[in-house]
Scaffold this motif. Structure first.
Motif, PDB file in Angstrom:
ATOM      1  N   ARG A 246       0.826  -1.208   0.000  1.00 57.95           N
ATOM      2  CA  ARG A 246       0.000   0.000   0.000  1.00 57.95           C
ATOM      3  C   ARG A 246       0.863   1.263   0.000  1.00 57.95           C
ATOM      4  O   ARG A 246       0.608   2.225  -0.725  1.00 57.95           O
ATOM      5  CB  ARG A 246      -0.842  -0.039   1.277  1.00 57.95           C
ATOM      6  N   GLU A 247       1.903   1.259   0.839  1.00 58.63           N
ATOM      7  CA  GLU A 247       2.743   2.448   0.977  1.00 58.63           C
ATOM      8  C   GLU A 247       3.618   2.644  -0.264  1.00 58.63           C
ATOM      9  O   GLU A 247       3.800   3.769  -0.729  1.00 58.63           O
ATOM     10  CB  GLU A 247       3.612   2.350   2.238  1.00 58.63           C
TER      11      GLU A 247
ATOM     12  N   ALA B 139      -6.662   3.340   1.707  1.00 59.16           N
ATOM     13  CA  ALA B 139      -6.648   3.538   3.151  1.00 59.16           C
ATOM     14  C   ALA B 139      -6.048   2.305   3.819  1.00 59.16           C
ATOM     15  O   ALA B 139      -5.971   1.236   3.222  1.00 59.16           O
ATOM     16  CB  ALA B 139      -8.069   3.774   3.665  1.00 59.16           C
ATOM     17  N   GLU B 140      -5.627   2.479   5.066  1.00 54.11           N
ATOM     18  CA  GLU B 140      -5.107   1.353   5.850  1.00 54.11           C
ATOM     19  C   GLU B 140      -6.124   0.213   5.827  1.00 54.11           C
ATOM     20  O   GLU B 140      -7.304   0.427   6.117  1.00 54.11           O
ATOM     21  CB  GLU B 140      -4.896   1.817   7.298  1.00 54.11           C
ATOM     22  N   GLY B 141      -5.675  -0.957   5.481  1.00 54.75           N
ATOM     23  CA  GLY B 141      -6.557  -2.128   5.502  1.00 54.75           C
ATOM     24  C   GLY B 141      -7.370  -2.295   4.233  1.00 54.75           C
ATOM     25  O   GLY B 141      -7.907  -3.369   3.977  1.00 54.75           O
TER      26      GLY B 141
ATOM     27  N   GLU C 188      -6.423  -2.519   1.282  1.00 52.85           N
ATOM     28  CA  GLU C 188      -5.829  -3.464   0.327  1.00 52.85           C
ATOM     29  C   GLU C 188      -6.425  -4.858   0.483  1.00 52.85           C
ATOM     30  O   GLU C 188      -6.438  -5.644  -0.461  1.00 52.85           O
ATOM     31  CB  GLU C 188      -4.297  -3.489   0.448  1.00 52.85           C
ATOM     32  N   LYS C 189      -6.962  -5.147   1.675  1.00 49.31           N
ATOM     33  CA  LYS C 189      -7.547  -6.474   1.906  1.00 49.31           C
ATOM     34  C   LYS C 189      -8.819  -6.693   1.092  1.00 49.31           C
ATOM     35  O   LYS C 189      -9.208  -7.827   0.861  1.00 49.31           O
ATOM     36  CB  LYS C 189      -7.931  -6.632   3.381  1.00 49.31           C
ATOM     37  N   VAL C 190      -9.519  -5.621   0.765  1.00 52.60           N
ATOM     38  CA  VAL C 190     -10.764  -5.775   0.003  1.00 52.60           C
ATOM     39  C   VAL C 190     -10.630  -5.170  -1.389  1.00 52.60           C
ATOM     40  O   VAL C 190     -11.599  -5.093  -2.134  1.00 52.60           O
ATOM     41  CB  VAL C 190     -11.966  -5.125   0.737  1.00 52.60           C
TER      42      VAL C 190
ATOM     43  N   ALA D 227       8.610  -9.971  -2.183  1.00 51.67           N
ATOM     44  CA  ALA D 227       8.396 -11.336  -1.682  1.00 51.67           C
ATOM     45  C   ALA D 227       8.006 -11.386  -0.213  1.00 51.67           C
ATOM     46  O   ALA D 227       7.474 -12.387   0.249  1.00 51.67           O
ATOM     47  CB  ALA D 227       9.667 -12.165  -1.896  1.00 51.67           C
ATOM     48  N   THR D 228       8.258 -10.298   0.526  1.00 50.90           N
ATOM     49  CA  THR D 228       7.835 -10.320   1.935  1.00 50.90           C
ATOM     50  C   THR D 228       6.359  -9.944   2.065  1.00 50.90           C
ATOM     51  O   THR D 228       5.796 -10.049   3.147  1.00 50.90           O
ATOM     52  CB  THR D 228       8.657  -9.333   2.786  1.00 50.90           C
ATOM     53  N   LEU D 229       5.731  -9.514   0.967  1.00 50.46           N
ATOM     54  CA  LEU D 229       4.311  -9.138   1.008  1.00 50.46           C
ATOM     55  C   LEU D 229       3.461  -9.972   0.063  1.00 50.46           C
ATOM     56  O   LEU D 229       2.302 -10.241   0.344  1.00 50.46           O
ATOM     57  CB  LEU D 229       4.161  -7.652   0.654  1.00 50.46           C
ATOM     58  N   VAL D 230       4.023 -10.346  -1.071  1.00 51.72           N
ATOM     59  CA  VAL D 230       3.263 -11.180  -2.011  1.00 51.72           C
ATOM     60  C   VAL D 230       3.119 -12.562  -1.387  1.00 51.72           C
ATOM     61  O   VAL D 230       4.088 -13.125  -0.881  1.00 51.72           O
ATOM     62  CB  VAL D 230       3.993 -11.251  -3.365  1.00 51.72           C
TER      63      VAL D 230
ATOM     64  N   HIS E 290       5.335   1.949  11.046  1.00 46.36           N
ATOM     65  CA  HIS E 290       6.636   1.304  11.283  1.00 46.36           C
ATOM     66  C   HIS E 290       7.293   1.089   9.931  1.00 46.36           C
ATOM     67  O   HIS E 290       6.759   0.372   9.086  1.00 46.36           O
ATOM     68  CB  HIS E 290       6.451  -0.062  11.963  1.00 46.36           C
TER      69      HIS E 290
END
Lengths: 424, 424
Positions: free
Chosen positions: B68-69, B80-82, B84-86, B154-157, B360
């Motif tokens: 997202r960032e 917005a935060e979160g 990306e989940k939807v 790779a740490t997010l996909v 963070h």
């Protein structure tokens, strides 16, 4: 002043209004919270037993999960939305035939000891690969032999973590878990439905209280903030998601953010919003009219309402036959109405989605949904929409509880679906 | 009534108070927002050029990102935060030497056309593997040949998506990207620092306005909600994270959630909270005393303050020598103070973290940080704490901007660090 009008002409015989289910008291009382907590404590071993059955069928010895919602569902450990991003390994968990291990770092240890009584709590701080082999070796397969196959939530675990875990214990085979826990979560327990209904009631009341503030000149942003505040101060522990409030042509953006644009008379005002109560969420869309609606927008509104009713009818017929339709067929029932009116290309998203601990969860009702019958009892949204870029957007979204076993199809969202004219 | 007292005895010569940097006006004015948006529009091609340099060094033809960032940083597309989940594939992006492709589904198309001018927008709706081969084939490597190597976050996909992409185009090699974009983001542009400072100012003012409401009997939950409201109605477009408000022994939970517990006199009250302004975030912890502090808690507070000052001093000395210390050494400077007083085991987390679009981010200041010098100019937290389970918890957290090139070390969080007694 608010003016509510029936959607249909009196002669219209297609009306299929759905009864609104029992209304829980909001805000929830301490007794409710205590009852829900005990229901979860009783249900969690049952949920784990079902997962373990599935693990046995799939010949895996251990399940490794990282989903915020699955953690709460199976272990009781609570992370707020987004908190998993800063929580390191905290909340990740392993289920073996005999044990449940919850990983936390020092920041979360006391919380885990409170929330996960009886489960094994292990320290891990962004360094799970270093601890992986020891943790997996400490567990046992069903027949007492060492663990050989671990199912991993492969749609959530990153490729990098998967590779590091594989390297840390090369003789332990990692396999992608299916949607085993997500399928369990799609079937709702009574105490889960109660909480979704409570979240719906919080949202209903919040929109009702907001209506007098809607008038030309007030901004989308201020209305969204006030709606949020109404929910947060009257029973919602959090929002299900950021409030959508879009006016006029902006309503054609199905997921736009509220801005500093003032509401103007003569256009629509679309709210998509939800509350969270004791972990469970609601989701509702209402498209209001600011001042006298145009004939065209009224026609579009009626079309969307009739499309939604077609979905209700398909579900109600199935329920009365103790049968469950597929998500594809319910989507088609609603979509056909919009397509027949020439707006098929203006309804770009799916008809609905399951809801519970997550805002979007199984089952899906869309063209791409599974060809299998819907699970039950379950709760999902029915949200047809028509979006005309640069002109207007209309969506009506309700949550329903569906249980063909008891011939149940009820709306949980109680705010009227009728044409609602505000700010006049 | 609020009573502020110096942390140190007059004779204490270890004091190393850090100057508070320039205070931006809050809430930000439309002019500020416009200036930041233009700064981003100018900076984005520079950021992309740096990423492309890195891609060339690493011999990859295309970068595939999902964070997202990183999406916002490189393409301007805002989730917005979160969200990306939807959002399905919406916001995922590809960078080739000549092009940037932003993926969206129909819900986000208008938004992407507004926010990502000049970039190529492609439709994708939870079905990226079906489109992957065509998208990758449509791009070209630096020398015009077909794409052979794609770097993936790779740490997010997820592992599942990685496998599906690999299967969809078996002759395109996927390689794990390093923290290339995260390292770029750790170095802050002036307009980014301004926004973090604005978010700090919003948070400072909110806590100041909250002070008169703090008195025995009011609950953690109500104070947290009021603090949030003060931020959201005075310049914060969102929170950086859910407000932490913990009283008395609960303050020993470094990440606990506010509850219905009433604040009682004679204990601490710990607030950890942050605002978001134009995408950028703040983060601050203050531990207040409700009524007269005990001698023991005052001693602990002073110890934490001296620990924080030791970190400030280490940074200030490095800055004056135009040098950058490592995150490990700054952590050690603060940790040694706490360990020497016998509380080493009661400071379980790292000393600090970078902040910006994410709460963070890089750099990390901790025992596990990279052995490399800190980047600059950069912004991070300094947040030592002491937690005594069942008894009390004390943390002081400030954000600093660090730029040894210009001998700059300033606090961005302006709320006093002195012993603050409230509710008396």
């Amino acid at each position: 002043m608010t003016d509510t009008r029936p959607i249909h002409q009196p002669a219209n015989d297609r009306s299929a209004e759905l009864p609104v289910g029992p209304r829980p008291a909001v805000p929830p009382m301490p007794d409710d919270l205590a009852r829900w907590a005990s229901a979860d404590a009783v249900a969690r071993p049952v949920r784990l037993a079902r997962l373990r059955e599935r693990m046995a069928q799939e010949a895996v010895d251990v399940y490794f999960g990282v989903s915020r919602e699955n953690t709460r569902y199976l272990t009781g450990f609570v992370l707020a939305e987004g908190e998993e991003k800063v929580a390191g390994d905290s909340g990740r968990f392993l289920v073996s035939p005999a044990e449940v291990v919850v990983l936390v770092d020092s920041r979360y240890r006391e919380q885990a000891e409170e929330e996960c009584r009886g489960l094994r709590i292990e320290e891990s701080y962004y360094d799970l690969p270093d601890r992986w082999e020891a943790i997996v070796r400490s567990l046992r397969a069903a027949d007492g032999r060492p663990v050989r196959r671990v199912a991993v939530e492969a749609t959530l675990v990153s490729h990098a973590l998967w590779q590091a875990l594989q390297a840390a214990a090369p003789d332990v085979e990692l396999v992608a878990a299916g949607s085993w826990v997500e399928e369990l979560r799609a079937v709702k327990e009574p105490a889960e439905i109660e909480r979704i209904a409570a979240a719906c009631a919080v949202a209903d009341e919040a929109l009702t209280r907001l209506l007098p503030s809607i008038r030309p000149g007030v901004t989308e942003h201020d209305l969204a903030l006030q709606l949020e505040w109404e929910m947060r101060t009257h029973g919602a522990e959090a929002l299900a998601f950021d409030v959508t409030c879009l006016s006029g042509p902006r309503a054609a953006l199905p997921h736009g953010s509220p801005g500093d644009r003032p509401v103007t008379a003569g256009g629509v005002l679309l709210f998509d919003f939800g509350a969270q109560v004791a972990g469970y969420r609601s989701d509702m869309t209402r498209t209001l009219f600011v001042g006298e609606p145009s004939r065209r927008e009224l026609e579009l509104y009626r079309l969307v309402a009739v499309s939604q009713e077609a979905a209700f009818r398909a579900l109600a017929e199935a329920a009365s036959e103790h049968d469950a339709p597929t998500g594809v067929s319910v989507d088609a029932a609603a979509r056909d109405v919009i397509a027949a009116a020439g707006h098929g290309d203006h309804f770009g998203h799916g008809l609905g989605h399951g809801i519970g601990l997550a805002t979007h969860e199984m089952p899906s009702l869309s063209r791409r949904a599974l060809p299998a019958p819907l699970p039950w009892p379950t709760v999902f949204s029915i949200e047809p929409g028509i979006y005309l870029p640069g002109e207007t957007g209309i969506r009506i979204e309700d949550l329903v509880v569906f249980d063909p076993e008891s011939d149940t199809l009820e709306r949980l969202t109680g705010f009227p679906r009728e044409v609602t004219v505000v700010g006049s």
